[in-house]
Design an enzyme around this catalytic site. Structure first.
Site, PDB file in Angstrom:
ATOM      1  N   GLU A 113     -21.229   5.867  21.567  1.00 23.39           N
ATOM      2  CA  GLU A 113     -20.444   5.112  20.591  1.00 23.39           C
ATOM      3  C   GLU A 113     -20.645   3.633  20.904  1.00 23.39           C
ATOM      4  OE1 GLU A 113     -15.851   5.363  20.008  1.00 23.39           O
ATOM      5  OE2 GLU A 113     -16.471   6.975  21.342  1.00 23.39           O
ATOM      6  N   ASP A 143      -6.882  -0.141  20.282  1.00 19.91           N
ATOM      7  CA  ASP A 143      -7.440  -0.152  21.629  1.00 19.91           C
ATOM      8  C   ASP A 143      -6.467  -0.701  22.647  1.00 19.91           C
ATOM      9  OD1 ASP A 143     -10.188   0.901  21.631  1.00 19.91           O
ATOM     10  OD2 ASP A 143     -10.506  -0.638  20.102  1.00 19.91           O
TER      11      ASP A 143
END
Ligand SMILES: Cc1ncc(COP(=O)(O)O)c(C=O)c1O
Lengths: 414, 260
Positions: free
Chosen positions: B53, B64
């Site tokens: 990724e 995040d």
């Protein structure tokens, strides 16, 4: 999750998958509250007994005479408990939090007004409370941090990004994705994913509903123009809501012109043409961003207007030309504030002073038969350090020097 | 078999013939700089990583946690742009024979233009995208473009996701499904236990696509726990942490401890 909450192309709900059920629950609770007349009644009761509603309208007699032109009226949101319109939204969301059976509230705050209002509501309703605030704002709004902590809230200084409002919003979302089961996120302005823009506008519409009736009752006519400062857009949406059906009333949103046009110098998303349409913080609107879509730094003398995005509803009203947007510079804002303090004894917050600055600029060229209405979204107690610096008051500086000396010598038990 | 089998799904199935569980890792492009990004990917592939990724940095990475958040900010401070991310990604797909996905936030796609972004992905050999702030209801244009290009839009299952919504997400996905192991943001620990087993069997029953599990996967023990339950284990923040603590050169050794 329905694909709802759009105002033309703006709005939406761009949320992480983990929050989808939480937003579904919130939307249902909000819609149920709107259907239930007893909810609004309970809201009105609490706003009139715990805060100071209905807030009055004051006529600025001295400045109306001095400036000539339109008669100037002010809607006194500064008289709310905690000193700003933020109380309207917070008490509404507090009642909703109770209905949803949640026990903890979190909020972002820029100027600290929304943080203080949320901490107050949490103390009253018995919720745990955590407030996220950019470290930069913690530094410039210490008095509000002090009161939040006194009321039992945990204040987290956010050191990521530009350390202002947008970063506090990101951190609040990061908390929420872990703790959504018992926690409601009390978003402080008419931004963010659906249903926040619409829901916050609903709670703030109490300003406009009152103001319209008060102006009619007092003068037998509506104001020609209504001015409000625009950070995320909640006080503006609140007062404008009362006048959307009145085509003869011109609505003017005043953004932070800061040091003037150009990236990093201001926070005017709609009045200047530096912003473009993008998607961040869960919604689509005009953002001050670069070509890649990275958010840019913003600047304003007022922490509460120092934000990259703006209510999607206001972006729509801008494009459909139902609201005119202007920007007031830091220098003009401080001058407008001083003028108001000196001539009228009112102390508008630096945020609110943006609306005053624009109104003072326009009033002289209007007819004495016309009235204008300024939304005084809050009072400036919290801004005392910033304002004292801006007006360069030597006695204040000496006071701080003396106080610092006192503290450093450990003589604090005065 | 469902009707939208993509190259990514085929590659995962082929790799699974030889391995019980695959390893997917995550890097933030341009962190600490683009040269190191290239080197880390090379080391990871040589150590046996099966898919990767590549996160295109964004200034507001809402989903995040602290580690990846800081990596995004540092990459941007160092001058990372979307154009440079595309260029480096193109080199990577050319040099290494594993599937690469982009992970980024919707504004990055939006500002490039959705179709232009997807076309570019196709042109440079990116196989799929994970866009954590784009639910299918908001992503019609993106989904149409991805499906038309036979690329894989990967959606996320969470422990909060009801079964009916899992099916809806699966219907809108290709290539694989990314199951987050717990609530919260990236980079915090996860207790791999009975709860997760039940959740993963629910995930499995709602989709025919391969399953990847991420959020808090950071050791060989975690991966062993997932073996036999899902197709792919995703290690994200931990490799960044290793890189920060022990330097770029330490990543290879760390990955080797996971795959042996
Ligand atoms: C007194 C005051 N006015 C205005 C604002 C700006 O917010 P909004 O645009 O949502 O009214 C703030 C925000 O902190 C504030 O404290």
């Amino acid at each position: 999750m329905k694909n709802s909450g759009y105002y033309s192309q703006f709005g939406g709900a761009f949320i992480p998958e983990i929050l989808v059920p939480t937003f579904d629950e919130l939307e249902s609770a909000y819609l149920a509250a709107r259907e239930d007349e007893s909810f609004w009644q309970e809201y009105l009761d609490i706003m009139s007994t715990y805060s100071c509603r209905a807030t009055p309208i004051s006529r600025l007699d001295n400045l109306t005479e001095q400036l000539g032109g339109a008669a100037i009226y002010v809607k006194r949101e500064d008289l709310n408990h905690t000193g700003a319109h933020k109380a309207n939204n917070v008490m509404g969301q507090g009642l909703l939090t109770k209905r949803m059976g949640k026990k903890r509230v979190i909020a972002e705050t820029g100027a600290g007004q929304h943080g203080v209002a949320t901490a107050t509501m949490a103390a009253k309703f018995g919720f745990d409370c955590t407030i996220y605030m950019g470290a930069h704002d913690v530094a410039r709004q210490r008095p509000n941090v002090f009161w939040m902590e006194q009321m039992g809230a945990t204040v987290v200084a956010v050191t990521e990004g530009s350390q202002t409002l947008k970063d506090a919003i990101n951190e609040a979302f990061r908390d929420w994705v872990s703790n959504m089961d018992d926690t409601h996120y009390v978003l402080g302005t008419a931004c963010g994913p659906h249903p926040f823009p619409e829901m916050v506008t609903w709670f703030q519409s109490i300003i406009g509903t009152e103001a319209r009736a008060q102006m009619l009752e007092r003068n037998g006519k509506l104001p020609a123009r209504v001015y409000a400062c625009v950070g995320g857009g909640s006080n503006a949406m609140g007062i404008f809501s009362g006048f959307f059906d009145d085509k003869e009333v011109e609505l003017v949103g005043v953004e932070a012109g800061g040091r003037g046009r150009g990236p990093g110098q201001h926070a005017a998303r709609l009045a200047y043409d530096d912003a473009t349409v993008g998607v961040a913080q869960g919604y689509k609107t005009y953002f001050l961003q670069d070509r890649d879509g990275q958010m840019q730094d913003t600047h304003s003398v007022s922490a509460g207007l120092d934000y990259v995005g703006v209510s999607p509803i206001l972006s729509y009203l801008h494009e459909s030309k139902q609201v005119r947007f202007e920007a007031a510079s830091d220098v003009d804002v401080v001058a407008a504030m001083q003028k108001t303090v000196r001539n009228e004894g009112l102390i508008p917050a630096l945020e609110s002073s943006h609306a005053f600055a624009q109104a003072y600029a326009e009033a002289p060229s209007m007819s004495p038969d016309e009235d204008i209405l300024i939304n005084m979204s809050g009072r400036a107690d919290k801004d005392i350090f910033t304002v004292a610096d801006a007006v360069d008051d030597p006695k204040w500086r000496q006071f701080i020097i003396d106080k610092a000396k006192e503290y450093s010598e450990g003589m604090t038990n005065a | 078999m469902h009707e939208r089998v993509t190259a990514l799904e085929l590659a995962i199935k082929k790799a699974r013939e030889k391995k019980e569980i695959l390893l997917m890792t995550h890097i933030v492009l341009g962190y600490p700089n683009f040269d190191d990004s290239l080197r880390v990917v090379e080391d990871m592939v040589n150590a046996g990583v099966d898919l990767m990724e590549l996160q295109i940095p964004f200034s507001e990475p809402m989903a995040d946690g602290p580690v990846i958040l800081r990596a995004n900010a540092e990459a941007l401070k160092g001058g990372a742009t979307v154009e440079k991310s595309f260029e480096v990604a193109e080199r990577l797909t050319r040099e290494f024979d594993i599937p690469f996905l982009f992970m980024t936030y919707y504004n990055i796609l939006y500002c490039q233009g959705i179709n232009a972004f997807v076309d570019r992905c196709k042109a440079i050999g990116i196989q799929g995208c994970i866009v954590p702030d784009l639910p299918p209801s908001e992503g019609e244009e993106y989904l149409d473009a991805m499906h038309a290009a036979q690329l894989s839009p990967v959606h996320i299952f969470t422990p909060n996701t009801p079964e009916s919504r899992m099916r809806h997400l699966s219907d809108n996905s290709s290539g694989m499904i990314y199951c987050v192991a717990r609530k919260g943001v990236t980079g915090k620990d996860t207790a791999f236990s009975e709860d997760i087993t039940n959740y993963l069997s629910l995930c499995k029953s709602t989709t025919e696509l391969p399953l990847a599990v991420g959020f808090g996967v950071k050791s060989k023990e975690d991966i062993d726990y997932l073996r036999g339950k899902v197709d792919i284990a995703v290690v994200g923040s931990e490799t960044i942490r290793v890189m920060e603590q022990d330097g770029v050169g330490a990543v290879k050794g760390f990955i080797e401890t996971l795959v042996t």
